[in-house]
Design a protein around this motif. Structure first.
Motif, PDB file in Angstrom:
ATOM      1  N   TYR A  44       0.842  -1.204   0.000  1.00 53.36           N
ATOM      2  CA  TYR A  44       0.000   0.000   0.000  1.00 53.36           C
ATOM      3  C   TYR A  44       0.877   1.253   0.000  1.00 53.36           C
ATOM      4  CZ  TYR A  44      -3.327   3.485   1.723  1.00 53.36           C
ATOM      5  OH  TYR A  44      -4.115   4.607   1.878  1.00 53.36           O
ATOM      6  N   GLN A  45       0.475   2.242  -0.801  1.00 50.44           N
ATOM      7  CA  GLN A  45       1.194   3.513  -0.875  1.00 50.44           C
ATOM      8  C   GLN A  45       0.286   4.632  -0.358  1.00 50.44           C
ATOM      9  OE1 GLN A  45       4.645   3.592  -2.399  1.00 50.44           O
ATOM     10  NE2 GLN A  45       4.145   1.553  -1.635  1.00 50.44           N
ATOM     11  N   GLU A  46       0.673   5.233   0.761  1.00 53.55           N
ATOM     12  CA  GLU A  46      -0.163   6.263   1.385  1.00 53.55           C
ATOM     13  C   GLU A  46      -0.414   7.459   0.472  1.00 53.55           C
ATOM     14  OE1 GLU A  46       1.198   7.689   5.103  1.00 53.55           O
ATOM     15  OE2 GLU A  46       0.538   5.939   6.224  1.00 53.55           O
ATOM     16  N   GLU A  47       0.606   7.849  -0.302  1.00 52.68           N
ATOM     17  CA  GLU A  47       0.501   9.082  -1.083  1.00 52.68           C
ATOM     18  C   GLU A  47      -0.575   9.027  -2.164  1.00 52.68           C
ATOM     19  OE1 GLU A  47       4.093   6.718  -2.609  1.00 52.68           O
ATOM     20  OE2 GLU A  47       3.186   7.242  -0.677  1.00 52.68           O
ATOM     21  N   ASN A  48      -0.852   7.842  -2.712  1.00 54.30           N
ATOM     22  CA  ASN A  48      -1.872   7.769  -3.772  1.00 54.30           C
ATOM     23  C   ASN A  48      -2.949   6.708  -3.532  1.00 54.30           C
ATOM     24  OD1 ASN A  48      -0.527   5.350  -4.366  1.00 54.30           O
ATOM     25  ND2 ASN A  48       0.694   6.299  -6.007  1.00 54.30           N
ATOM     26  N   GLY A  49      -2.853   5.985  -2.419  1.00 56.05           N
ATOM     27  CA  GLY A  49      -3.885   5.010  -2.056  1.00 56.05           C
ATOM     28  C   GLY A  49      -3.857   3.733  -2.869  1.00 56.05           C
ATOM     29  N   THR A  50      -2.785   3.495  -3.615  1.00 59.67           N
ATOM     30  CA  THR A  50      -2.687   2.264  -4.412  1.00 59.67           C
ATOM     31  C   THR A  50      -2.012   1.158  -3.603  1.00 59.67           C
ATOM     32  OG1 THR A  50      -0.546   2.928  -5.337  1.00 59.67           O
ATOM     33  CG2 THR A  50      -2.531   3.599  -6.538  1.00 59.67           C
ATOM     34  N   GLY A  51      -2.062  -0.067  -4.147  1.00 61.69           N
ATOM     35  CA  GLY A  51      -1.440  -1.196  -3.457  1.00 61.69           C
ATOM     36  C   GLY A  51      -2.376  -1.843  -2.461  1.00 61.69           C
ATOM     37  N   GLU A  52      -1.952  -2.966  -1.900  1.00 65.16           N
ATOM     38  CA  GLU A  52      -2.838  -3.750  -1.046  1.00 65.16           C
ATOM     39  C   GLU A  52      -2.303  -4.008   0.366  1.00 65.16           C
ATOM     40  OE1 GLU A  52      -5.803  -4.702  -1.060  1.00 65.16           O
ATOM     41  OE2 GLU A  52      -6.342  -4.101  -3.088  1.00 65.16           O
ATOM     42  N   LEU A  53      -1.057  -4.433   0.472  1.00 64.23           N
ATOM     43  CA  LEU A  53      -0.541  -4.884   1.771  1.00 64.23           C
ATOM     44  C   LEU A  53      -0.093  -3.699   2.627  1.00 64.23           C
ATOM     45  CD1 LEU A  53       1.583  -7.913   0.526  1.00 64.23           C
ATOM     46  CD2 LEU A  53      -0.789  -7.902   1.325  1.00 64.23           C
ATOM     47  N   LYS A  54      -0.659  -3.600   3.836  1.00 63.99           N
ATOM     48  CA  LYS A  54      -0.368  -2.450   4.686  1.00 63.99           C
ATOM     49  C   LYS A  54       0.553  -2.808   5.862  1.00 63.99           C
ATOM     50  CE  LYS A  54      -3.639   0.730   4.984  1.00 63.99           C
ATOM     51  NZ  LYS A  54      -4.923   1.431   5.283  1.00 63.99           N
ATOM     52  N   HIS A  55       0.136  -3.787   6.668  1.00 67.68           N
ATOM     53  CA  HIS A  55       0.901  -4.098   7.875  1.00 67.68           C
ATOM     54  C   HIS A  55       0.910  -5.609   8.135  1.00 67.68           C
ATOM     55  CE1 HIS A  55       0.248   0.185   8.610  1.00 67.68           C
ATOM     56  NE2 HIS A  55      -1.060  -0.044   8.557  1.00 67.68           N
ATOM     57  N   LEU A  56       1.855  -6.028   8.961  1.00 68.56           N
ATOM     58  CA  LEU A  56       1.919  -7.412   9.426  1.00 68.56           C
ATOM     59  C   LEU A  56       2.047  -7.383  10.941  1.00 68.56           C
ATOM     60  CD1 LEU A  56       2.183 -10.471   8.730  1.00 68.56           C
ATOM     61  CD2 LEU A  56       4.666 -10.130   8.743  1.00 68.56           C
TER      62      LEU A  56
ATOM     63  N   GLY B 219      -9.329  -0.168   4.914  1.00 64.32           N
ATOM     64  CA  GLY B 219      -9.273   0.627   3.689  1.00 64.32           C
ATOM     65  C   GLY B 219      -9.094   2.112   3.927  1.00 64.32           C
ATOM     66  N   LYS B 220      -8.990   2.532   5.195  1.00 64.65           N
ATOM     67  CA  LYS B 220      -8.888   3.955   5.509  1.00 64.65           C
ATOM     68  C   LYS B 220      -7.438   4.431   5.482  1.00 64.65           C
ATOM     69  CE  LYS B 220     -12.972   3.882   8.530  1.00 64.65           C
ATOM     70  NZ  LYS B 220     -13.464   4.135   9.907  1.00 64.65           N
ATOM     71  N   LYS B 221      -7.279   5.714   5.205  1.00 63.36           N
ATOM     72  CA  LYS B 221      -5.970   6.347   5.319  1.00 63.36           C
ATOM     73  C   LYS B 221      -5.853   6.837   6.755  1.00 63.36           C
ATOM     74  CE  LYS B 221      -2.927   9.731   3.130  1.00 63.36           C
ATOM     75  NZ  LYS B 221      -2.787  10.762   2.067  1.00 63.36           N
ATOM     76  N   THR B 222      -5.204   6.047   7.595  1.00 66.09           N
ATOM     77  CA  THR B 222      -5.223   6.295   9.030  1.00 66.09           C
ATOM     78  C   THR B 222      -3.961   5.755   9.681  1.00 66.09           C
ATOM     79  OG1 THR B 222      -6.401   5.723  11.081  1.00 66.09           O
ATOM     80  CG2 THR B 222      -6.534   4.142   9.290  1.00 66.09           C
ATOM     81  N   ASN B 223      -3.678   6.249  10.893  1.00 70.65           N
ATOM     82  CA  ASN B 223      -2.551   5.722  11.674  1.00 70.65           C
ATOM     83  C   ASN B 223      -2.927   4.452  12.431  1.00 70.65           C
ATOM     84  OD1 ASN B 223      -0.763   7.765  10.928  1.00 70.65           O
ATOM     85  ND2 ASN B 223      -1.477   9.123  12.558  1.00 70.65           N
ATOM     86  N   VAL B 224      -4.224   4.138  12.457  1.00 72.90           N
ATOM     87  CA  VAL B 224      -4.687   2.932  13.145  1.00 72.90           C
ATOM     88  C   VAL B 224      -4.298   1.705  12.318  1.00 72.90           C
ATOM     89  CG1 VAL B 224      -6.701   1.693  14.025  1.00 72.90           C
ATOM     90  CG2 VAL B 224      -6.576   4.194  14.206  1.00 72.90           C
TER      91      VAL B 224
END
Length: 459
Positions: free
Chosen positions: A189-201, A249-254
């Protein structure tokens, strides 16, 4: 240009006089205090004043001309980037003494009282203690997918192969999952444009059982090669006993999303603490250092010295750890917690341990204790383990109205503890304060405090 602005980007030879509560070295230049990481008392070196934040200057140590005898070689190649383990190159004995003095100084500064703080209880081997690790997916400058930590103060991911304070099993799993993700070409996942899938592990490990929970946080429920990835994780990482997908799916620090899908296993792991069994899910609050948690809770029970006729209130109770341990030696134990999932876990934990004198309430701790005090209910011993920001004035006022014989206050921030104690010391005496090093090599320290009601002691 103002005089203060001229200080920025200046280089000077400085001497560290002391460590701050954040573990930063303190030095001076042109009558201004400069805070410098990785700079220890007694050291001298060249410092660059690199930036100013909230009216305070921060610097970078460029070179050492006089190192401290307490400086040690660090085995961690990442600690200066991630900003987590700031004491990786400092004597552990000195780190523990710094944390004791930190608690003592905060109490004096905020409450005005002088108190003898017990020596910090630490670990024999302060490494590989964390049972929870959170890693983030990203791309390096060459475009390759990486898995690691955020650089301090940013959301820029730098790759980490292994962390010296995490459970060793987590390092093996994260390396294997990264290899699978790269092979399947699943984009991070890329924060700057919202593309991609994998965020955290997220990886959680059991200390006493061979159980591991792995949570993959993704932007969407379905994505290309999703099923293949989950199948390959199960095949290549048999040590993972349960795998969960969290959709955020949110742009968040959570980190975790509101929706979770259990892909295999029960969706949780189990661990043992002070002779009891606990269920730990992705969202459960459970102390990250299992070895020192046992020490912490044993000290809490020692301070409480419960009687068979005692009624115990466990405020901010989480999944019920303290309240359930206390129930073994009390007439009744009451837990209050705001998070519904945690309350559900505490009820289940009571059942799995066959504890019948524990009751759990889903409520805000302040609201609950106010209602309890207004009804004139009996509480003999109050355990309180609030978040880092501490408790509320209303909670403390209700505590004084409720008049428990003892208050056992567990705190992860000495400044918040000192502020709250200032309110309670009108009616309570501070009989003991014990720092417990739950987070070795970091700036944080846990404290457990024994408060006894003055009119009971003097009667």
């Amino acid at each position: 240009m103002r005089k203060n602005d001229e200080i920025l980007q200046s280089k000077f030879e400085g001497a560290c006089s002391k460590l701050t509560y954040l573990g930063l070295g303190e030095t001076k230049y042109k009558d201004e205090v400069i805070y410098v990481p990785d700079f220890y008392p007694g050291e001298e070196g060249e410092v660059l004043v690199s930036y100013k934040r909230n009216g305070q200057y921060f610097g970078k140590l460029l070179s050492l001309s006089k190192p401290s005898k307490d400086r040690i070689p660090s085995e961690c190649p990442y600690f200066k980037q991630c900003g987590g383990c700031i004491f990786q190159d400092y004597s552990y004995e000195k780190e523990k003494e710094h944390k004791r003095l930190l608690v003592q100084n905060q109490l004096h500064k905020i409450t005005g009282i002088d108190v003898d703080v017990n020596p910090t209880i630490g670990m024999e081997e302060p490494s590989h203690y964390r049972n929870k690790i959170q890693l983030h997916f990203g791309r390096d400058k060459n475009g390759s997918t990486v898995l690691g930590f955020y650089k301090e103060g940013t959301h820029v991911v730098f790759p980490v192969k292994k962390c010296l304070i995490e459970d060793k099993r987590a390092s093996d799993i994260s390396s294997q999952i990264l290899a699978l993700v790269r092979d399947l070409e699943i984009p991070p996942y890329q924060e700057e444009n919202g593309t991609g899938e994998l965020k955290h592990l997220l990886i959680r490990t059991s200390f006493h059982k061979e159980q591991i929970l792995c949570v993959l946080v993704t932007k969407d429920l379905k994505f290309a090669n999703r099923d293949k990835l989950m199948t390959m994780i199960q095949r290549c990482c048999p040590q993972i006993t349960t795998l969960v997908q969290s959709i955020n799916g949110k742009k968040t620090n959570v980190i975790l999303g509101n929706k979770e899908v259990v892909l295999y296993g029960p969706g949780y792991i189990e661990d043992e603490l002070c002779g009891l069994s606990f269920k730990i899910s992705a969202r459960s609050f459970y102390q990250v250092n299992p070895e020192m948690t046992e020490t912490l809770y044993e000290k809490a029970m020692e301070f409480a010295d419960l009687k068979e006729t005692d009624v115990v209130l466990d405020a901010y109770s989480g999944i019920g750890t303290i309240g359930l341990i206390a129930a073994k030696n009390a007439q009744k134990s009451i837990g209050v917690e705001l998070v519904p999932e945690a309350v559900k876990d505490s009820i289940e934990n009571a059942k799995r341990n066959e504890i019948r004198n524990f009751e759990a309430h889903e409520d805000d701790a302040t609201s609950f204790i106010q209602k309890y005090a207004k009804l004139g209910m009996k509480v003999d011993v109050l355990f309180m383990d609030p978040p880092r920001k501490g408790s509320t004035p209303e909670f403390l006022a209700a505590t004084k109205e409720l008049k428990p014989r003892k208050v056992i206050y567990i705190a992860c921030a000495p400044s918040s503890l000192a502020r709250d104690l200032k309110e309670l010391l009108e009616d309570y005496s501070l009989d003991a304060i014990q720092p417990i090093d739950m987070f070795p090599r970091t700036a944080h320290v846990e404290c457990i405090t024994l408060l006894c009601r003055k009119d009971v002691k003097n009667s």
